[in-house]
Every structure is written in structure tokens, then in C-alpha cells.
Scaffold this motif. Sequence first.
Motif, PDB file in Angstrom:
ATOM      1  N   ALA A 170       0.834  -1.203   0.000  1.00 34.03           N
ATOM      2  CA  ALA A 170       0.000   0.000   0.000  1.00 34.03           C
ATOM      3  C   ALA A 170       0.869   1.253   0.000  1.00 34.03           C
ATOM      4  O   ALA A 170       1.800   1.372   0.798  1.00 34.03           O
ATOM      5  N   VAL A 171       0.572   2.179  -0.908  1.00 33.22           N
ATOM      6  CA  VAL A 171       1.272   3.461  -1.001  1.00 33.22           C
ATOM      7  C   VAL A 171       0.216   4.562  -1.026  1.00 33.22           C
ATOM      8  O   VAL A 171      -0.769   4.471  -1.765  1.00 33.22           O
ATOM      9  N   ASP A 172       0.404   5.596  -0.229  1.00 28.49           N
ATOM     10  CA  ASP A 172      -0.568   6.686  -0.201  1.00 28.49           C
ATOM     11  C   ASP A 172      -0.641   7.383  -1.551  1.00 28.49           C
ATOM     12  O   ASP A 172       0.385   7.617  -2.201  1.00 28.49           O
ATOM     13  N   GLY A 173      -1.852   7.704  -1.964  1.00 33.16           N
ATOM     14  CA  GLY A 173      -2.048   8.405  -3.231  1.00 33.16           C
ATOM     15  C   GLY A 173      -3.455   8.959  -3.311  1.00 33.16           C
ATOM     16  O   GLY A 173      -4.198   8.946  -2.327  1.00 33.16           O
ATOM     17  N   VAL A 174      -3.824   9.430  -4.478  1.00 36.02           N
ATOM     18  CA  VAL A 174      -5.165   9.950  -4.727  1.00 36.02           C
ATOM     19  C   VAL A 174      -5.884   8.971  -5.641  1.00 36.02           C
ATOM     20  O   VAL A 174      -5.480   8.766  -6.794  1.00 36.02           O
ATOM     21  N   SER A 175      -6.931   8.364  -5.127  1.00 34.80           N
ATOM     22  CA  SER A 175      -7.761   7.472  -5.925  1.00 34.80           C
ATOM     23  C   SER A 175      -8.780   8.327  -6.670  1.00 34.80           C
ATOM     24  O   SER A 175      -9.534   9.089  -6.064  1.00 34.80           O
ATOM     25  N   LEU A 176      -8.805   8.208  -8.001  1.00 37.56           N
ATOM     26  CA  LEU A 176      -9.614   9.080  -8.844  1.00 37.56           C
ATOM     27  C   LEU A 176     -10.804   8.323  -9.415  1.00 37.56           C
ATOM     28  O   LEU A 176     -10.716   7.139  -9.727  1.00 37.56           O
ATOM     29  N   ARG A 177     -11.905   9.036  -9.572  1.00 35.32           N
ATOM     30  CA  ARG A 177     -13.102   8.498 -10.206  1.00 35.32           C
ATOM     31  C   ARG A 177     -13.700   9.561 -11.114  1.00 35.32           C
ATOM     32  O   ARG A 177     -13.645  10.746 -10.794  1.00 35.32           O
ATOM     33  N   THR A 178     -14.271   9.135 -12.209  1.00 36.85           N
ATOM     34  CA  THR A 178     -14.947  10.089 -13.082  1.00 36.85           C
ATOM     35  C   THR A 178     -16.223  10.575 -12.394  1.00 36.85           C
ATOM     36  O   THR A 178     -16.815   9.886 -11.562  1.00 36.85           O
ATOM     37  N   THR A 179     -16.652  11.791 -12.726  1.00 30.69           N
ATOM     38  CA  THR A 179     -17.823  12.391 -12.112  1.00 30.69           C
ATOM     39  C   THR A 179     -18.539  13.277 -13.117  1.00 30.69           C
ATOM     40  O   THR A 179     -17.920  13.818 -14.034  1.00 30.69           O
TER      41      THR A 179
END
Length: 282
Positions: A36-45
Motif C-alpha cells: 500500500a502506497v498513499d495516493g489519490v484514488s480518482l473516479r470520473t464524475t
Amino acid sequence: MAAAGVPTTDQRLFLIERLRRRGVSARTTAELLSHAVDGVSLRTTKSATMSRLGGDAPLLPGEAWPVNRRNQDPMTLVAVFDLAELHAPLPLPPDGRLVLFWDAVGADKGSDAWLDVAANASVRWLAPEVSTVDVPVPAAAWPFAPVSVKGVVTPIIGGIDFQLGEPLPGSARSVAIVDDMIFPFAHAAYSSDQLLGASQDIQGPVLEEIAYWFRHTSNADSRARYTADERKGKGWSLLAQVASTGGKDFRIDDYGNVSFAVPTADLYARRFDRAVAIFQSS
């Protein structure tokens, strides 16, 4: 928790406790979190956001369109990420825009120039005070209509293939529990949009491919921009990963994903001009 802005340290503790309550061993849990590495999980919106896939490219006034260094083919704009909007964690800058280009046309052709991972990508960070003009993507570079994205900061777990056998120490039951919990917690395999984090791999670990591509497909000019250790795949970090959205909205070649990686020292120095791009598909 991630949507509420809970710190990633607390998210990790929450996950550890949930796994413990479900009977997963401490050894399996530790192995899991090592991926696990910290990051920004992105989703379309459908909401209007400053961060997007596709669309016009923010360029400096008078700046030439980014091209593949090997054959001068124009690149496709993959994404524009507003780092303040996404609350990007360190070592990314806290604000400004991260702009990612990739030779999508070369990917479709399978050209030798596209296979040179040091030539087929262009990444730049635009500080907040930098003035730009929005320039349409050339038709020859496969323009895409903009797709808005939003994100949450969370530990992103990668490097584990739950579908190809038991990847963690412990019983099959433990693995099934982890599988059931982790897909909602982070990313489902083969569909990932993210900044930083651990890569979601389709054909093996993304960062481990770097040495192969430098050895087999890069030319002398490309290799000269990197140290011997970097060409051997040492000292790299995942910068971003973008996958197809499905349908006709945004297509990464035959519905795979493209991963952008940078030397780790460059990432901490906020230097992105030596980014490479690696494409994977199922």
C-alpha cells in the motif's frame, strides 16, 4: 473514511482492525499493507471539476505542441490534474496543475518510437502563477472530450493479483476475505485512475518493466538522459495511472491503462521532464 478526509494513517489502522476482526492473520495483514502506497484514488464524475481526462491542453503562450522525441508525432492530452483540488499528498506539490501527455497514436501503430518509453510521454507541472492558453488537441493525436474526475487521498494497494492464485501468506479463507475487503477499499484490478499509490498491474509490476524497455527499445539519446541505475529500473516511483473510462469517452488504446513513472529523486525535486510512460492491456 477517505471521502471524509480521514488521515491515511488512521485509514490504515481501520483496515488493520477490520482484517483482525475478520480473522486475517497479522502476517497476511502486514504483507498486504506492504503493498500500500498513499495516493489519490480518482473516479470520473458528472460534476464540474478542474481535474479532468482529455480535453484541451493548457500550454504556455507560443509553446509548441508536445511530440514524441523520436518521430515528432503529436501526443494526446491524457489528463490535467489540479493538485490543490485533489489534495495531493507529498511528495507532489500542494497546488498547481500536473499535465500528462502520451503518444496514444503510436500505441495504436505499435511503432518503434512509441516503444521508447523515454520518448513517448511528456509531463509538466504548472505552478499556480503560470499563465496558459487552452489549445485543442490536434486531430492526428486522438483528441478526447473532457471527462471530469474527483479524488480521495487513501492508501492504494497494488502489486497483488487476487485473480491468479493465492498472493498472500495464509489460508484461502483469509485471501478471500482480503479480496472482498480490498477491492472496495482501493482499486479493482484493471481499472485504475490515480496519482501516486501502488500500480494496478495487468501484465506484471509496472515499475519492474522500466529496465526492460530501456534495454530493448530506447535509443542512445533517450538513454543518455538517465543514470545507469535508473536505466536498470532503480529509484523510480509511480506518478500516475490512467485507464479507459469505457465506451467512447476516453480510450487508452485497446482499453488498458497507461502508467507514468518518474525517478524518485525527480519527484521530490518537483521535476517531471524525465517521466516515462508504460502501457499495459489485458
